[in-house]
Scaffold this motif. Structure first.
Motif, mmCIF file in Angstrom:
data_model
loop_
_atom_site.group_PDB
_atom_site.id
_atom_site.type_symbol
_atom_site.label_atom_id
_atom_site.label_comp_id
_atom_site.label_asym_id
_atom_site.label_seq_id
_atom_site.Cartn_x
_atom_site.Cartn_y
_atom_site.Cartn_z
ATOM 1 N N LEU A 13 -2.414 8.076 15.777
ATOM 2 C CA LEU A 13 -1.578 9.167 16.277
ATOM 3 C C LEU A 13 -0.148 9.069 15.755
ATOM 4 O O LEU A 13 0.458 10.072 15.383
ATOM 5 C CB LEU A 13 -1.580 9.153 17.809
ATOM 6 C CG LEU A 13 -2.919 9.496 18.471
ATOM 7 C CD1 LEU A 13 -2.843 9.284 19.978
ATOM 8 C CD2 LEU A 13 -3.319 10.931 18.153
ATOM 9 N N PHE A 14 0.389 7.843 15.709
ATOM 10 C CA PHE A 14 1.758 7.689 15.242
ATOM 11 C C PHE A 14 1.858 8.009 13.748
ATOM 12 O O PHE A 14 2.825 8.634 13.302
ATOM 13 C CB PHE A 14 2.253 6.272 15.513
ATOM 14 C CG PHE A 14 3.728 6.106 15.283
ATOM 15 C CD1 PHE A 14 4.637 6.411 16.287
ATOM 16 C CD2 PHE A 14 4.214 5.645 14.071
ATOM 17 C CE1 PHE A 14 6.000 6.282 16.080
ATOM 18 C CE2 PHE A 14 5.575 5.501 13.851
ATOM 19 C CZ PHE A 14 6.477 5.820 14.861
ATOM 20 N N GLY A 15 0.867 7.591 12.959
ATOM 21 C CA GLY A 15 0.871 7.923 11.542
ATOM 22 C C GLY A 15 0.816 9.425 11.311
ATOM 23 O O GLY A 15 1.521 9.967 10.455
ATOM 24 N N ALA A 16 -0.032 10.130 12.091
ATOM 25 C CA ALA A 16 -0.111 11.590 11.970
ATOM 26 C C ALA A 16 1.198 12.246 12.392
ATOM 27 O O ALA A 16 1.686 13.173 11.734
ATOM 28 C CB ALA A 16 -1.270 12.107 12.812
ATOM 29 N N CYS A 47 -3.188 4.442 18.847
ATOM 30 C CA CYS A 47 -1.749 4.661 18.683
ATOM 31 C C CYS A 47 -1.367 4.668 17.205
ATOM 32 O O CYS A 47 -0.536 5.482 16.781
ATOM 33 C CB CYS A 47 -0.964 3.586 19.436
ATOM 34 S SG CYS A 47 0.834 3.806 19.369
ATOM 35 N N SER A 48 -1.948 3.780 16.406
ATOM 36 C CA SER A 48 -1.640 3.754 14.977
ATOM 37 C C SER A 48 -2.030 5.067 14.304
ATOM 38 O O SER A 48 -1.269 5.609 13.491
ATOM 39 C CB SER A 48 -2.364 2.587 14.299
ATOM 40 O OG SER A 48 -1.787 1.357 14.645
ATOM 41 N N PHE A 107 -1.495 5.168 5.830
ATOM 42 C CA PHE A 107 -1.206 3.818 6.290
ATOM 43 C C PHE A 107 -1.543 3.667 7.770
ATOM 44 O O PHE A 107 -1.951 2.589 8.214
ATOM 45 C CB PHE A 107 0.262 3.462 6.058
ATOM 46 C CG PHE A 107 0.614 2.078 6.521
ATOM 47 C CD1 PHE A 107 0.181 0.978 5.824
ATOM 48 C CD2 PHE A 107 1.334 1.888 7.691
ATOM 49 C CE1 PHE A 107 0.464 -0.307 6.251
ATOM 50 C CE2 PHE A 107 1.630 0.619 8.133
ATOM 51 C CZ PHE A 107 1.201 -0.487 7.408
ATOM 52 N N GLY A 108 -1.368 4.747 8.551
ATOM 53 C CA GLY A 108 -1.750 4.685 9.962
ATOM 54 C C GLY A 108 -3.231 4.390 10.124
ATOM 55 O O GLY A 108 -3.627 3.605 10.984
ATOM 56 N N VAL A 109 -4.071 5.007 9.267
ATOM 57 C CA VAL A 109 -5.511 4.719 9.311
ATOM 58 C C VAL A 109 -5.777 3.263 8.937
ATOM 59 O O VAL A 109 -6.531 2.553 9.599
ATOM 60 C CB VAL A 109 -6.265 5.668 8.365
ATOM 61 C CG1 VAL A 109 -7.741 5.300 8.301
ATOM 62 C CG2 VAL A 109 -6.098 7.113 8.818
ATOM 63 N N VAL A 111 0.811 -1.219 0.000
ATOM 64 C CA VAL A 111 0.000 0.000 0.000
ATOM 65 C C VAL A 111 0.846 1.270 0.000
ATOM 66 O O VAL A 111 0.424 2.299 -0.531
ATOM 67 C CB VAL A 111 -0.983 0.012 1.200
ATOM 68 C CG1 VAL A 111 -1.957 -1.141 1.104
ATOM 69 C CG2 VAL A 111 -0.240 -0.031 2.530
ATOM 70 N N VAL A 112 2.049 1.216 0.601
ATOM 71 C CA VAL A 112 2.895 2.419 0.646
ATOM 72 C C VAL A 112 3.682 2.581 -0.648
ATOM 73 O O VAL A 112 3.692 3.656 -1.258
ATOM 74 C CB VAL A 112 3.844 2.374 1.866
ATOM 75 C CG1 VAL A 112 4.833 3.533 1.822
ATOM 76 C CG2 VAL A 112 3.039 2.432 3.161
#
Length: 423
Positions: free
Chosen positions: A382-385, A379-380, A70-72, A59-60
């Motif tokens: 927030l970390f992606g953002a 966490c996914s 990708f975090g979403v 996907v990336v």
């Protein structure tokens, strides 16, 4: 530090010690039910990890998704199933044979999703398929763990969950290897991975139906619990605090996919080697799950759960200080990552079973698992953002500081409960 010691003679009222006249299968440290469920998880994890190993790169790099996007997607992959865990645990607790039926439905639903990935090529549709797949995982997790708990005496639960997680992790070890082999051998590598994954998942469902026994009806609750009663389990102080600790620490647990992406970019690894990164984690988990499960039975499961997050915090520190140090540092991070899972995954389930009434084991395990999964979903996101705004290094630094604070808070909560139990 921990809620209640799991040694023989110290079982809580929520999980009384097994009587001496239990059948041999219950007295055994690792009953046949655990081994059969371990075989199902091994096969299913081969299928799941084949997809997980290639999905971040697909996907990336293939679809051009941003780290925030990708975090979403990763949050969906890890968090949507949490929304149905309570339902799965509740349905399983309504009858002695409900555990197997609900687990089989969950495994079957996930198996159907693997071939669907052959038909979808947009981020939205992939996210929808992953949501259904994780729904299946959410439905099956609590009933499966409840069957392990019901088949094992309290003093041996840590070891039993360790054996199950070791077998599960064997699948996690084989899955990326199989994905790597398929990518190298097939022209349309990603589609071939998804097709093989679907066939393997179907085999796992078949093994569950044929070889996993249903819990005897005598072990079910005499009155079928209501869903509202499952939610009131949080009134139990020990279960409530354990759930809160799982949530606090889950909010600062970076997903596997993000950790592997950080390592791949830091070391500039060829994309064809990316599916091999989970092998270090899986190998350490496989080797350490059983001994650490037995250790949890001796020193206390909550104690080991906290120590495991300390190991993960150390892994974060190694990543942050490594620079471009090379493969040796990457291997060290992956080994610490596997040690973290060995000290926390099955250990948390065993700890939750200790403080849950016997007739509502599925619901109790689902409550703790739901809290942790929703926290990791957050966490996914927030970390992606944070990665999109500040870069991966800064995002991980902030997460490491937050984990240290969460670990201190969790230690205070569990220590307070230990004082109450002693009093």
């Amino acid at each position: 530090m921990y809620l209640a010691d799991s040694r023989a003679g110290k079982a809580t009222a929520a999980a009384p010690a097994a009587p001496a006249d239990l059948p041999a299968r219950r007295r055994a440290a690792v009953p046949g039910t655990v081994l059969a469920l371990g075989a199902v998880s091994l096969i299913t994890d081969v299928s799941s990890e084949m997809v997980s190993a290639v999905l971040p790169l697909y996907v990336v790099a293939g679809l051009g998704l941003s780290p925030l996007g990708f975090g979403v997607l990763d949050g969906i992959n890890n968090g949507v199933g949490a929304l149905v865990r309570l339902v799965g645990g509740h349905l399983a607790d309504r009858g002695g044979r409900g555990h197997k039926a609900v687990a089989a439905f969950g495994y079957g639903l996930s198996a159907l999703c693997k071939p669907l990935l052959l038909l979808v090529h947009s981020v939205t549709l992939i996210g929808g398929v992953l949501a259904v797949d994780r729904t299946g995982k959410g439905l099956r997790t609590a009933p499966r763990d409840a069957m392990i708990s019901l088949a094992t005496t309290p003093e041996h639960r840590g070891r039993a969950f360790g054996v199950h997680r070791a077998m599960d992790t064997t699948g996690a070890l084989l899955g990326p290897l199989l994905a790597f082999a398929v990518l190298r051998a097939a022209v349309d590598g990603y589609d071939a991975v998804f097709a093989v994954s679907g066939c393997v998942a179907a085999l796992g469902v078949l093994v569950l139906l044929l070889f996993v026994p249903s819990p005897p009806r005598a072990e079910a609750a005499t009155e079928k619990p209501k869903l509202s009663e499952s939610l009131t389990l949080l009134r139990l102080p020990a279960l409530r605090r354990l759930t809160l600790c799982a949530v606090l620490l889950g909010l600062t647990t970076v997903s596997d996919a993000f950790l592997y992406l950080l390592l791949q970019r830091q070391l500039d690894l060829p994309t064809r080697l990316f599916p091999l990164l989970p092998l270090g984690t899986a190998a350490a988990f496989l080797l350490l799950a059983v001994p650490l499960g037995a250790l949890a039975d001796r020193i206390g499961r909550r104690t080991l759960f906290l120590l495991g997050h300390g190991v993960l915090l150390l892994a974060y520190g190694v990543v942050l200080s490594a620079g471009g140090a090379g493969f040796a540092v990457a291997l060290g991070v992956l080994l610490l990552h596997g040690l973290f899972y060995a000290a926390t995954d099955g250990v948390l389930a065993a700890a939750a079973a200790d403080v849950t009434p016997p007739g509502q084991v599925g619901a109790g395990l689902a409550l703790v698992g739901t809290g942790q999964a929703l926290a990791r979903f957050g966490c996914s996101l927030l970390f992606g953002a944070a990665w999109s705004l500040w870069g991966g290094h800064t995002a991980l630094t902030v997460t490491a500081v937050a984990m240290a604070a969460a670990a201190v808070a969790a230690w205070a909560l569990l220590r307070r409960n230990a004082s109450e139990v002693a009093a």
